[in-house]
Write an enzyme that holds these catalytic residues in place. Structure first.
Site, PDB file in Angstrom:
ATOM      1  N   LYS A   1       0.827  -1.211   0.000  1.00 51.74           N
ATOM      2  CA  LYS A   1       0.000   0.000   0.000  1.00 51.74           C
ATOM      3  C   LYS A   1       0.860   1.260   0.000  1.00 51.74           C
ATOM      4  CE  LYS A   1      -2.201  -1.067   3.765  1.00 51.74           C
ATOM      5  NZ  LYS A   1      -1.555  -2.383   3.933  1.00 51.74           N
ATOM      6  N   THR A   2       1.805   1.298   0.904  1.00 50.14           N
ATOM      7  CA  THR A   2       2.647   2.483   1.014  1.00 50.14           C
ATOM      8  C   THR A   2       3.487   2.636  -0.259  1.00 50.14           C
ATOM      9  OG1 THR A   2       2.684   2.159   3.395  1.00 50.14           O
ATOM     10  CG2 THR A   2       4.342   3.630   2.494  1.00 50.14           C
TER      11      THR A   2
ATOM     12  N   ASP B   1      -2.130   7.732   3.593  1.00 49.79           N
ATOM     13  CA  ASP B   1      -1.716   6.387   4.021  1.00 49.79           C
ATOM     14  C   ASP B   1      -2.394   6.081   5.371  1.00 49.79           C
ATOM     15  OD1 ASP B   1      -0.423   3.966   3.982  1.00 49.79           O
ATOM     16  OD2 ASP B   1       1.602   4.756   4.251  1.00 49.79           O
ATOM     17  N   GLU B   2      -2.496   4.808   5.727  1.00 50.22           N
ATOM     18  CA  GLU B   2      -3.057   4.366   7.018  1.00 50.22           C
ATOM     19  C   GLU B   2      -4.408   5.029   7.281  1.00 50.22           C
ATOM     20  OE1 GLU B   2      -1.500   2.081   8.782  1.00 50.22           O
ATOM     21  OE2 GLU B   2       0.633   2.211   8.321  1.00 50.22           O
TER      22      GLU B   2
ATOM     23  N   GLN C   1      -5.976  -3.418  10.419  1.00 50.49           N
ATOM     24  CA  GLN C   1      -4.880  -2.814  11.182  1.00 50.49           C
ATOM     25  C   GLN C   1      -5.306  -1.551  11.913  1.00 50.49           C
ATOM     26  OE1 GLN C   1      -0.765  -3.021   9.483  1.00 50.49           O
ATOM     27  NE2 GLN C   1      -1.854  -3.482   7.611  1.00 50.49           N
TER      28      GLN C   1
ATOM     29  N   ARG D   1       4.658  -7.651  10.942  1.00 49.11           N
ATOM     30  CA  ARG D   1       5.882  -6.842  10.793  1.00 49.11           C
ATOM     31  C   ARG D   1       7.054  -7.729  10.377  1.00 49.11           C
ATOM     32  NH1 ARG D   1       3.787  -3.130   9.312  1.00 49.11           N
ATOM     33  NH2 ARG D   1       1.962  -4.449   9.479  1.00 49.11           N
TER      34      ARG D   1
HETATM   35  P1  ATP Z   1       1.551  -2.132   6.009  1.00 55.60           P
HETATM   36  O1  ATP Z   1       0.115  -2.550   5.943  1.00 55.60           O
HETATM   37  O2  ATP Z   1       2.294  -2.906   7.025  1.00 55.60           O
HETATM   38  O3  ATP Z   1       1.710  -0.661   6.083  1.00 55.60           O
HETATM   39  P2  ATP Z   1       2.022  -1.963   3.173  1.00 55.60           P
HETATM   40  O4  ATP Z   1       0.815  -2.562   2.519  1.00 55.60           O
HETATM   41  O5  ATP Z   1       2.090  -0.506   3.218  1.00 55.60           O
HETATM   42  O6  ATP Z   1       2.196  -2.605   4.616  1.00 55.60           O
HETATM   43  P3  ATP Z   1       4.615  -1.836   1.971  1.00 55.60           P
HETATM   44  O7  ATP Z   1       5.336  -1.401   3.177  1.00 55.60           O
HETATM   45  O8  ATP Z   1       4.323  -0.847   0.917  1.00 55.60           O
HETATM   46  O9  ATP Z   1       3.259  -2.575   2.411  1.00 55.60           O
HETATM   47  O10 ATP Z   1       5.329  -3.070   1.287  1.00 55.60           O
HETATM   48  C1  ATP Z   1       5.780  -4.194   2.050  1.00 55.60           C
HETATM   49  C2  ATP Z   1       7.091  -4.706   1.513  1.00 55.60           C
HETATM   50  O11 ATP Z   1       6.897  -5.350   0.251  1.00 55.60           O
HETATM   51  C3  ATP Z   1       8.100  -3.602   1.261  1.00 55.60           C
HETATM   52  O12 ATP Z   1       9.367  -4.087   1.599  1.00 55.60           O
HETATM   53  C4  ATP Z   1       7.966  -3.359  -0.232  1.00 55.60           C
HETATM   54  O13 ATP Z   1       9.120  -2.809  -0.773  1.00 55.60           O
HETATM   55  C5  ATP Z   1       7.701  -4.756  -0.760  1.00 55.60           C
HETATM   56  N1  ATP Z   1       6.915  -4.781  -2.036  1.00 55.60           N
HETATM   57  C6  ATP Z   1       5.682  -4.297  -2.222  1.00 55.60           C
HETATM   58  N2  ATP Z   1       5.274  -4.494  -3.484  1.00 55.60           N
HETATM   59  C7  ATP Z   1       6.258  -5.136  -4.134  1.00 55.60           C
HETATM   60  C8  ATP Z   1       6.457  -5.636  -5.486  1.00 55.60           C
HETATM   61  N3  ATP Z   1       5.520  -5.518  -6.414  1.00 55.60           N
HETATM   62  N4  ATP Z   1       7.625  -6.228  -5.743  1.00 55.60           N
HETATM   63  C9  ATP Z   1       8.577  -6.369  -4.811  1.00 55.60           C
HETATM   64  N5  ATP Z   1       8.465  -5.942  -3.551  1.00 55.60           N
HETATM   65  C10 ATP Z   1       7.326  -5.316  -3.190  1.00 55.60           C
HETATM   66 MG    MG Z   2       2.220   0.855   4.851  1.00 53.18          MG
END
Ligand code: ATP
Ligand code: MG
Length: 733
Positions: A36-37, A221-222, A252, A605
């Site tokens: 997402k981020t 975000d969030e 979350q 995490r």
């Molecule tokens: P959270 O809900 O914990 O905030 P999130 O959904 O925001 O998580 P991110 O932090 O954006 O998730 O991504 C999680 C991990 O996966 C990061 O290390 C990111 O770089 C990696 N990642 C996300 N998408 C891809 C992709 N398409 N290819 C490779 N790595 C990825």
């Molecule tokens: Mg995130």
């Protein structure tokens, strides 16, 4: 500038769809670690590149300042150039920026200052006094919580009806007085930043229009943790033609207790129609095992939008589940694991220890200090630096040494007892002129009536109170001494009366101090005065610097602070009923679900390895209590877990299969030194027989020589502490 291909290369189809969607309203609803981020950052870069948008037209909201910095770096890396002019920050940071630019329209002084939480509480305390309200009925903390909660709902004192309720009437009166004082002194608290900037737009149509036209692209975000005023703020700023993307995960949402409204996610789809909904289900962070466990756990929540995460990643190591004898054993186990991982090439910063309550950090910190492993308590203070701990220790310090001026200053009017600044100034003067300690100066001030009789008697009462503590210290164990000081000083009841999560944490920390004293007496100080040694150790530990920002440190933090972060190795400690889920939440289904979400946040995490642990007994307020493993452990499929029990080859307590897991047990080297009892040839796990209670198993030892106690779990299911020298325990197998 990079090409579009570079911007979108590392995205899966769903992520790509979100990043390249036509401008409009979009909700990305997706689980932890699904990117997402990452999507949000890519979307910004894409809009800048594809639509030649100006950085000036973008507003990005993150949950912490740290995340804002990272977001900026990520986007600049994607674009290959700097993005000055773009507004990236937290809701509070952005609102502050707005008020600074428009202080005049916001009816503020040009030099308005931010009132932090401590200052706010002090101001409330002063107002309570000025209004003649009883501090025991309206505690500053409770009033502070009331005011902030109203502001978060967008309500000023003038908006609230008392409906004939006397308590409400008084609270509204204090709120009004508080507003007036802040207005006069140009002070703005955190909640005010948002409320005030919202009002600024409401009352200045032109200004609002300016920002609506400026911020063509808004990204948040969030989103699951936005509260009412934040939601209203965004709604106001968004027009039909605004490109608005929010990303969040209902699973979350962990700030309900602070006013965050998970319903905002549902509300969003209704308020901003038409909304393009994108779901991301592929997780890139964690191994399969970790994900499977987290998915299974969160399925126990009824109120959720429902989604399932999967990964193409490796199955990964099983999640280890360590059942410790007690909290010290738990800490020692973590240390062993950390050493092992570091020896295998992990950096210390790759390792995080997460826990539910701040108070849990104390035992962990102690073990890390002893093992000389650098650590950092992230988003919080180390145990012995916390205000309530320092206050408690100051009472003890003054009780054993009346001339301890810093201790005197710290607590002479805390909790408030009518010793004002004027009295203190006089005391300091007398002390300086006559070269006396503050305590001795106080004696003089009283005998020579250098202050008003009322002030003199307030000081005298304080000195008598300290003397009562001093006298009561005799014949008590160290833990009892600490408890005695907490009670007589009324420090404990003071914090107990306060409301809110923060106050609850303070009480837990004080309880933990009693436990710390109990353990200290047992292990650390065979000779000398235990209290003096304890106070010295506490001072030294507080003075010990924690790892610097750049230093390679193990990271300690509460689960709440861990949101949005990721670590290769995660330890989740203290998975026990009452601790996690917290006993305050265990009976309320709504709050229990929030606790479960918090556990889900913690587990997700972890990238490579997750270790869960709980202690079978834990010291709380100096007393040993038997703990039950958290219900959350049972909610994880046993196929994901590898159970580790110390000395598993030795007889374990019978009929005590706490959880369903049948996973393989792994043997660990016995830690005989740690537990060994010199007097008898007994060891943990030893089967024994007692004349009255029958057969049982030794769980723990405490103390040495004639003071040694032994904890036995009998086949009847009962667990008892027995004084080793008095009981005749027969070694039975
Ligand atoms: P959270 O809900 O914990 O905030 P999130 O959904 O925001 O998580 P991110 O932090 O954006 O998730 O991504 C999680 C991990 O996966 C990061 O290390 C990111 O770089 C990696 N990642 C996300 N998408 C891809 C992709 N398409 N290819 C490779 N790595 C990825
Ligand atoms: Mg995130």
């Amino acid at each position: 500038m990079r090409t579009d291909d570079a911007l979108t290369a590392a995205l899966n189809p769903a992520q790509l769809e979100a990043v390249t969607a036509p401008l409009g309203k979009m909700l990305v609803l997706a689980g932890a670690g699904s990117g997402k981020t990452r999507v949000l950052a890519h979307r910004i870069a894409y809009v800048l590149a594809e639509y030649q948008a100006s950085p000036y037209s973008i507003l990005a909201v993150t949950f912490t300042n740290k995340a804002a910095g990272e977001m900026r770096t990520r986007i600049e890396a994607l674009l290959g150039h700097s993005i000055g002019g773009m507004w990236v920050g937290t809701f509070h940071g952005l609102a502050h920026r707005l008020l600074r630019s428009h202080w005049r329209e916001a009816k503020l002084n040009e030099h308005f200052q931010i009132l932090d939480s401590d200052d706010q509480q002090r101001l409330v305390r002063r107002l309570l006094k000025e209004l003649g309200l009883d501090e025991s009925k309206f505690t500053p903390n409770q009033v502070q919580w009331y005011i902030n909660a109203r502001k978060d709902e967008g309500l000023r004192a003038a908006h609230i009806e008392d409906n004939g309720n006397v308590v409400d009437r008084s609270l509204i009166k204090i709120y009004r007085a508080y507003e007036e004082t802040c207005e006069r002194s140009s002070l703005v608290d955190f909640a005010e930043l948002l409320l005030r900037s919202h009002e600024l737009w409401l009352s200045n149509a032109d200004l609002l229009k300016h920002y609506q036209e400026r911020f063509k692209h808004i990204l948040i975000d969030e989103f699951q943790d936005t509260n009412t005023i934040q939601y209203a703020w965004i709604s106001l700023l968004t027009r039909n033609d605004t490109n608005l993307m929010v990303v969040g995960d209902d699973d979350q949402s962990i700030y309900g207790w602070r006013g965050a409204k998970i319903e905002n996610i549902h509300q969003f789809e209704r308020d901003f129609k038409p909304v393009q909904l994108i779901r991301l289900e592929q997780n890139y962070r964690s191994t399969n095992v970790i994900l499977e466990a987290a998915n299974a756990l969160i399925r126990h929540n009824d109120t959720r939008l429902g989604k399932n995460l999967w990964t193409e990643g490796k199955p990964g190591e099983l999640i280890t589940l360590y059942s410790a004898y007690n909290e010290r054993d738990e800490a020692h186990y973590l240390i062993e694991c950390i050493r092992e991982r570091v020896s295998k090439g992990y950096a210390r910063r790759d390792i995080a220890i997460l826990y539910r309550s701040n108070a849990q950090s104390r035992v962990l910190e102690e073990a890390l200090l002893q093992a000389a492993i650098p650590y950092r308590v992230y988003g919080g203070m180390r145990f012995f630096e916390r205000a309530e701990i320092k206050n408690a220790l100051a009472y003890l310090r003054l009780a054993v040494n009346h001339d301890d001026d810093p201790a005197f200053e710290r607590i002479v009017n805390f909790p408030t007892r009518g010793i004002g600044d004027r009295s203190l100034i006089t005391l300091r003067e007398v002390a300086r002129e006559r070269q006396l300690s503050l305590w001795e100066a106080a004696k003089k001030v009283i005998s020579e009536t250098l202050l008003s009789p009322r002030a003199c008697s307030a000081i005298e009462a304080f000195m008598q109170l300290i003397d009562r503590i001093t006298i009561g210290l005799y014949e008590l164990t160290l833990a009892e001494q600490v408890e005695h000081a907490l009670t007589v000083s009324s420090l404990l009841s003071f914090y107990q009366q306060e409301r809110g999560e923060e106050a609850r944490g303070r009480v837990e920390n004080l309880d933990e101090l009693v436990s710390a004293a109990g353990q200290f007496q047992v292990e650390d100080n065979p000779q000398g005065d235990p209290l003096m040694a304890f106070l010295a150790t506490a001072a030294l530990e507080a003075g010990e610097r924690q790892g610097e920002e750049g230093q390679d440190c193990v990271q300690l933090m509460t689960l709440h602070s861990a949101k949005g972060l990721e670590f290769p190795i995660v330890f989740l400690a203290g998975l026990e009923e009452g601790l996690f889920p917290h006993f305050m939440s265990a009976t309320d289904p709504y709050r229990l679900e929030e606790e479960r979400r918090l556990c889900y946040v913690g587990m997700t995490r972890a990238k490579e390895h997750l270790c869960l642990s709980f202690a079978e007994s834990r010291r709380s307020r100096g007393a040993e209590t038997m703990q039950r493993p958290s219900r959350f452990i049972q909610e994880i499929p046993s196929s994901c877990l590898q159970e580790i029990r110390p000395r598993a080859n030795i007889m374990r307590p019978v009929n005590q299969s706490y959880y369903k897991s049948e996973a393989k047990q792994q043997q660990r080297l016995p830690t005989v030194d740690f537990y060994s009892n010199e007097q008898q040839d007994l060891h943990i796990g030893q089967g024994v027989k007692h004349k009255t209670f029958g057969r049982g198993t030794i769980l723990n030892f405490e103390g040495n020589g004639s003071h040694a106690r032994v904890q036995v779990r009998f086949e009847s299911g009962e667990t008892k502490w027995l004084v080793a020298s008095f009981v005749e325990l027969e070694v039975s197998f």
